[in-house]
Structure formats: C-alpha cells, structure tokens
Design an enzyme around this catalytic site. Structure first.
Site, mmCIF file in Angstrom:
data_model
loop_
_atom_site.group_PDB
_atom_site.id
_atom_site.type_symbol
_atom_site.label_atom_id
_atom_site.label_comp_id
_atom_site.label_asym_id
_atom_site.label_seq_id
_atom_site.Cartn_x
_atom_site.Cartn_y
_atom_site.Cartn_z
ATOM 1 N N GLY A 1 -1.707 -9.546 -0.094
ATOM 2 C CA GLY A 1 -1.008 -8.663 0.826
ATOM 3 C C GLY A 1 -1.931 -7.707 1.547
ATOM 4 O O GLY A 1 -1.760 -7.426 2.736
ATOM 5 N N ASP B 1 6.788 -3.786 -2.196
ATOM 6 C CA ASP B 1 7.667 -3.960 -3.360
ATOM 7 C C ASP B 1 6.879 -4.659 -4.469
ATOM 8 O O ASP B 1 7.139 -5.808 -4.822
ATOM 9 C CB ASP B 1 8.899 -4.782 -2.970
ATOM 10 C CG ASP B 1 9.984 -4.730 -4.037
ATOM 11 O OD1 ASP B 1 9.828 -3.961 -5.009
ATOM 12 O OD2 ASP B 1 10.969 -5.477 -3.917
#
Length: 816
Positions: A372, A389
C-alpha cells in the site's frame, strides 16, 4: 602401518552452512507464529540462536581437544541434528501450551526470552560444536598448526549459508513443509558425514560400524519423508488448540508474506497471518454479519460521510471484512483497493458472504496486489478519500502506515479538500499511559502534516485529517444529512449511529487528553492528565492549542526512522494481555543514548590498566583483552547494522520477510569475499595494527550508514532502493569477513592452540551478535531510532580501535 586417508571436509562444511541457515529460518518462522510476528521477537529469536551457537563453539573446542575420535563426534552430532531439528519445530508449535496465557493473547517479554533461549539451545549447541570439529578435521587434512583451516571452514560455512538461504527461499518454502525441510537439511549433513567417515583406515572395524550407523540414520530419515505431511497437519492443529481453542482450524495456506490460517466458529470465519488476526467475516451461510463486519461498516460510512462529495476513493487493507462492500454502496465513481497478498483473497473467497464477492467484482473497483505504501508513493492519481484500514502498528511493517513520512505521501495524493482516515484500538477516556502514548503519538504525528485533525471514539479511535476546514464535521446532523442524501440502503449501519459516535462529553474529553498529552518532558513515562469535568468545545480547544508548549518530538512523533508508535503498541497489548509483566517495557522507555558511554569508557580504562600491569609484571593480558573485545564488538556492530538496514529497507521498500533468504545470501556473499581476501592476500594475519584498521573501517562504515539511511528515503524507484540496501548489506558482510581470519590468527599467536582460538573467536563474535540483535531490535531501533543503531555500531568499533591501539606493541612488527 596403514595411512589414514582424510577426504576434503568442504562438503561437510557447506552442508553445515546449508542446514544451519535452513534451521534458523524454520525456527524463526515457527516462533514468529507463537509470538505474533513482530520485529522485537525476531531480534530475541536471533539473539537466542546466536548465543547457543556461540556456546556450542566453545563447548566444541573443549570437546575436540579431548577427543581421539573426531569422526565419531561428527557422526553423532549430525544424527543429533537430524533428530533434534524437526523435534524443535514440533515443540515450537506446542509452545504456547506451556504458558498460562489467554488464547490469542501476546506472551510477555519475559515469556519470550525464556521460551526462545530454551527452545533454540539443543540445535544451536550442536551446530556451534560442529564448526570447531570441522575446522580441526580440515587442519589435520592440511597438516597445519595455524588457523588457516578455521578460515577455510568459515568460507565454506558462508558458502553453505548462501546456498541454504536461496534453497529455502526459492524451493523449500513452496514445495516442502517445515518437518520435511528440517529432515532434508539433516539428511544433507548425514550424507556429507558419510563421505567424511572414509577417513578411517581401510579394514578398520570401528570405521565400518560408524558408516553402518550413519547409513541407518540416513535411511530412516529418507523413509520418514512421505509421512511428515501427516505430522505437519497434526502439529498445526495442536498449535491451534492453544492459540484459539474456541475456533476450528479449517485450512492453512502458505504465502510469501506468512502462513495464512482460516478458522471457523459456528458460521463466522477468521483469517490469521503469522499469528495476527487479519479480519473476520460471516460465512456465506450466515444470516447476520459478523461483529467485525459491523465495525467495517461503521468505519466505511463514518469515513465517507466526512467528505461532502467523494468520487474517487483509495482503500488500503480491510476490504474483505466488509469495508469495501459498504464503500461501494455510496455513489462513488472509482475505488482503488490495495491488498498486498493475493493469496489472502484467494484463501478467503470460498468463505466470504455474497455481498463481499459482489463488491470485489464491481466494475468501479480496481484491486491492486502490491504494498500500500509503495502504491501511494508511485501513483499519480488524486483522491477525495484515503482510508487506511490496517491493524494496529504492532509490527514495524504495520507502523509504516502510521508515520509522518507516510502521512506526507498520502497528503500529496489527496485533492486539496481530501480527507485521510485511519483508526486504532483505544480505551474509554484513554485510561493508562500505554494507550495514551500511542494514540497521542498518532494525533501529534497527523497534526505535523494536516492542520485539521479530528479524533473520535472510545474503544476504537477514528482519526479524520484534512487540509480543508469545511470538510470535517463533528456534528451528527451534518453527517446524517450527507448520508441520507446518498440514498444508501444497508443493514449494517444506521444514521442514528452518528449520534452515538459523536456524543459530546466523550468527544471533548478524548480530544482534550490527546491535545495535552506529550507536551511535558517525560510525559511518555506517566499516565495522561485527567480531562476536566467540562472541557471546552473542539473549536475552543483548537484555539487554545496554539499557545500550549510544543510536543516532545522524540517521544510523540512517529517516523520511519524512529518507530515509537510500534513500541507503544507493544506496550499497550502487553498491558492488556499480561499486565503483570509490563515492567520491562517501561524500563526500556527510560533508556537514554548516553548510557552506552560509561561502558565504552570502562573498556578503554581496562585496556590502559592492563597495559600498565603488563609492563610491570610481563604477560599479554592487555593484548588478549583487546583482541577479544574487538571480536565481540565486530559481532555486535555487524548485527546492529543488519537490524538497522532491515528496519530501514522495510520502511522504504515494503514487506521484506519473503526476501530474508536473499538478504542473508547477499550478506554472506560479502562475508565470503572478505574472508577469501584475507586468507589469500594477507601474509601476516597475526597483526594487531591490521586488526585495528579493520575496526576503524567498520566504525566509518557504520557512521556512513547512519548518515545515508535517512537520505535513502528520498528514493522512489524500488530497484534503486533494493540496489542501495543490497550494496550496503554486501559491504557489511565484506568487512565482517575481513575481520575473522585476522582475529583467529591473533588469538592463535597468543594461546598456540588452534581449536581453542577458532572456538573462542567464533563464539565471541556470536555472543556480540546476540547482544547486538537484542539491543537493536528491542531497545535502540524502536525507542532511540534506526539511525542510533548505526551510531551505536560506529561507537563500539571506534572504541575497539582505541583498545587495540592502546594494547599494541611498540616494536616495529606490532604483532601479538
């Protein structure tokens, strides 16, 4: 009289390196499952492994000198490794059952230390003793009296370590379970030992008996291989009963990022990776969503309501627990969902509800299988909302998503009115210093990048951050209006939940505590001040905050090179799970950088005293101390630098555990070259001045790393990052390799006993590496920062240089 033929010990030495590396990786992977896979446990496991190999080398040097049958020792130790390595894997899987700990809870630091040092002892002792034994066999074959054979053994073991790391990374991890890999490593050592037993004289009865015994062990191990899958399955289920007895283990899936376990309880499924709970979800047959899916729904709708008109959304992690499904209910144009491990999605698909599968197949959704953070750094897209998240920063890998550098990168990928959303576990009113430290650190770190930060929540703390003052809202009515205007229909969320989430009293108290905590010296050592009964409004608090003392940056700003948020999370979970064992973490938090200086000063003072003592009474105590201190510090600094490089590489590049075998191979290649250079081109190895020069080189190299690592963060191309860190790792191994033959030659010149010199140098270097691994991973990197690891290494090797120069003879030869 018959002549004894001694074949080259090289195959046995290479096999030792292969088996040692495979054994180390196996135990590391197994124990990470037990200890929830964080970097602190990696440091402790490596420290325990190295100290026992070091003790084994000292024990082996004593054993070898007294033994008249070295080949019998070789065969016996090899059979012992064949039996003990798979047995240790099985013991590791049942380890949690020996501790009084709740299912799923973290073991304390004390439990971790005790378990690691006990479980690694048998194999470590045998591997360390084997090194000295093979060095003796090589010396006998060469008919030499010096430590040249030790250098050759060091080279051969390094070569085997390279082969073992690559073999595991590219073959065994994909095609063999842990027991099969352990047995194959043992069989390789046995085959090499069988060849070595040809050293007995022809017709010698003992030699034939020895070879028969080795053949029997070899055949037994080979016959056991097909049945080890059953043992692997049984041991996993045994491990699961102590880890989560209320859940049934459904399946396990090997992944380059850690073993994935799928567990079921009634109609709910939970997914674990390396012992960490990744997410839970209701199964396809469930009538109601799981608790975590409800939390995912709250996370999604609360986040999207903080933006007036979100069109493009980036979701990092969490999509499978229901967050992606709920985001897709909003009228957004595009959702980029980044999930690192495609194996996780493949393993989860058969157990997910139909609505989550539909969200994955929604044409607006783009699933990206990569890190990410690297995605955020590389993409040129701009987003209205970025949702992070991921689990709490309980590892340095996860901490990368909670640092000031990442928030800066994310801010660059947001529209001017964009919103960043992230959250962590909390407690009502932030009770306790551990949770207050971690959550206040997150607040202050976000505030470094975003002028507007809104923390909301009690047991789960949301953070909303933006550069636009008009986007974020703590008014339930405003958020309800935005939500209803989008005509969303879902069973997992109601607009009335905004009233519960934004209850005025708790909202004001949480904001007051987070804004105040961390502004006084030593605040991280104390519980936060209690909030007033009636704190001011959020607007009043924001206005007052401008006049408060500045934040204590060293303790309350989380960064890539000072991952203090990761440390606070470990303390928090340790307090929750094992509150009676939290003292060690609180002591570590008090560590100051200057504490190392008295120890280094004492080493210099000892060298001076011993030199004066030697001048008056004769003897070489000063030289012995200097050489041994240099060996010890080389091991310490080399391991501290490797820990620093791994932390830094991971922060910049991403998840590196699947590359550990390759990284070790690069380091050992440098070590191999350094040892070969010294062996072949240095004539006078027993030269203290030359040994001192190597210490100075290591000190300068460590200082260079301390300066260069922060600059490396500016690199964007993954290939450039890898090339840089591979080069630094190789250089570290090269310097370590230059040192070993010089140190063993100096020790031999002092004691005139080859095996004693070999065992002492090998053991001392490993003892130093043990301390370096423990200090760097447990204390220095998380509390003082990654750069401090480089400075620590530079200081200790500079001290070793000083100690050697103090002890150096003043004659022209400068030899011991």
């Amino acid at each position: 009289m018959t002549t004894r033929y001694i074949p080259s010990p090289l195959p046995a030495v290479v096999a030792l390196g292969v088996a040692g590396q495979i054994g180390q990786i196996l135990l590391l992977r197994e124990l990470l499952m037990v200890f929830h896979g964080n970097e602190l446990s990696i440091g402790v496991i490596l420290a325990a492994w190295m100290i026992w190999v070091g003790v084994g080398s000292r024990w082996g040097s004593l054993l070898v000198e007294r033994s008249r049958r070295p080949l019998a020792l070789l065969a016996g130790q090899t059979v012992g490794i064949l039996i003990l390595l798979p047995a240790t894997v099985g013991l590791a899987r049942g380890l949690r059952g020996f501790f009084d700990v709740l299912p799923g809870a973290y073991l304390s630091l004390t439990d971790l230390l005790v378990a690691c040092f006990l479980i690694t002892a048998p194999v470590g002792l045998l591997l360390g003793a084997q090194f000295v034994l093979l060095a003796r066999l090589w010396r006998e074959r060469d008919r030499s009296a010096d430590t040249t054979a030790a250098g050759k053994t060091y080279i051969g073991e390094a070569l085997g370590t390279i082969v073992g790391g690559l073999l595991f990374a590219f073959i065994l991890v994909h095609h063999a379970n842990a027991f099969q890999a352990a047995i194959l490593a043992g069989l390789l050592m046995l085959a090499a030992a069988l060849r070595a037993t040809r050293a007995t004289a022809p017709g010698h009865g003992r030699g034939r008996g020895l070879r028969v015994a080795v053949w029997v062990a070899l055949a037994g191990g080979a016959l056991a291989l097909p049945f080890l899958q059953l043992l692997d399955d049984w041991s996993y289920r045994l491990q699961w009963r102590s880890f989560a007895p209320e859940q049934t283990l459904v399946a396990t899936h090997p992944s380059r990022y850690g073993n994935i376990s799928v567990a079921r309880r009634e109609d709910q499924y939970s997914f674990f990776q390396s012992g960490h709970l990744v997410f839970s979800a209701a199964g396809p047959e469930a009538g109601t969503p799981a608790l975590e899916e409800q939390e995912g729904a709250i996370f999604a709708h609360f986040a999207l309501a903080q933006h007036q008109n979100p069109q493009r959304v980036l979701l990092i992690g969490g999509g499978l627990r229901g967050t992606l499904r709920e985001i897709a209910r909003h009228p957004v144009a595009r959702i980029d969902y980044v999930e690192l491990d495609e194996t996780l999605i493949a393993a989860a698909r058969p157990h997910l509800p139909a609505a989550t599968i539909a969200a994955l197949e929604d044409p607006r959704v783009r699933v990206k299988h990569l890190d990410g953070r690297l995605f955020v750094k590389a993409t040129e897209a701009l987003y209205d909302l970025i949702l992070i998240d991921v689990p709490d920063p309980s590892t340095a890998v996860l901490n990368r998503f909670y640092t000031v550098e990442f928030f800066q990168e994310a801010a660059a990928r947001l529209h001017p009115d964009g919103v960043l959303v992230i959250g962590v576990t909390s407690t009502p009113d932030l009770r306790g210093s551990a949770v207050a430290n971690r959550n206040a650190t997150l607040y202050h770190t976000l505030s470094e990048v975003f002028p507007h930060v809104l923390p909301v929540g009690e047991r789960f703390l949301f953070f909303f951050a933006s550069r636009d003052p008009d986007q974020l809202s703590a008014d339930p009515r405003t958020l309800q209006e935005r939500y209803r205007a989008r005509n969303i229909e879902t069973d997992g969320f109601s607009p009335r939940q905004f009233d519960l989430l934004l209850e005025e009293g708790p909202l004001r108290r949480v904001n007051w505590i987070l804004r105040h905590h961390g502004r006084q010296p030593g605040a991280h050592l104390e519980a936060p001040r209690a909030a007033p009964l009636f704190p001011g409004s959020l607007a009043e608090q924001a206005a007052e905050e401008r006049h408060w003392p500045p934040v204590q940056r060293h303790a309350f700003i989380n960064s890539d090179f000072r991952p203090i948020g990761y440390y606070y999370t470990l303390v928090f979970w340790n307090v929750l799970a094992r509150g009676d064992h939290a003292g060690a973490f609180h002591w570590i938090a008090r560590v100051q950088a200057w504490w190392i200086l008295p120890a280094l000063g004492a080493a210099l003072l000892t060298a001076l005293v011993l030199r004066e003592f030697g001048r008056r009474r004769g003897g070489r105590a000063d030289v012995r101390f200097a050489v041994r201190f240099a060996v010890f510090t080389t091991g310490l600094s080399t391991m501290a630098l490797q820990i620093a490089l791994l932390f830094a590489f991971q922060s910049i590049y991403g998840f590196v555990y699947e590359m550990v075998g390759l990284i070790v191979a690069i380091f050992m290649a440098g070590l191999l070259l350094g040892t070969v250079i010294t062996q072949r081109w240095v004539v006078d190895k027993a030269n203290i001045r030359l040994l001192a020069g190597v210490q100075l080189l290591i000190a300068l190299f460590a200082g260079l790393i301390a300066v260069a690592l922060p600059e490396a963060a500016a690199l964007h191309a993954p290939a450039a990052v890898f090339a840089l860190f591979a080069g630094l790792t190789f250089a570290g191994g090269l310097l370590n390799g230059l040192d070993f033959p010089l140190a063993t030659a100096c020790c031999l010149a002092l004691d005139r006993r080859a095996e004693q010199a070999t065992g002492r140098v090998y053991g001392l270097e490993l003892f130093g590496a043990c301390l370096g691994a423990a200090l760097a991973s447990v204390v220095v990197a998380p509390v003082l920062g990654i750069v401090a690891c480089g400075l620590l290494a530079a200081l200790v090797n500079a001290t070793a240089f000083g100690v050697l120069m103090i002890a150096r003879k003043t004659d022209a030869k400068s030899s011991p």
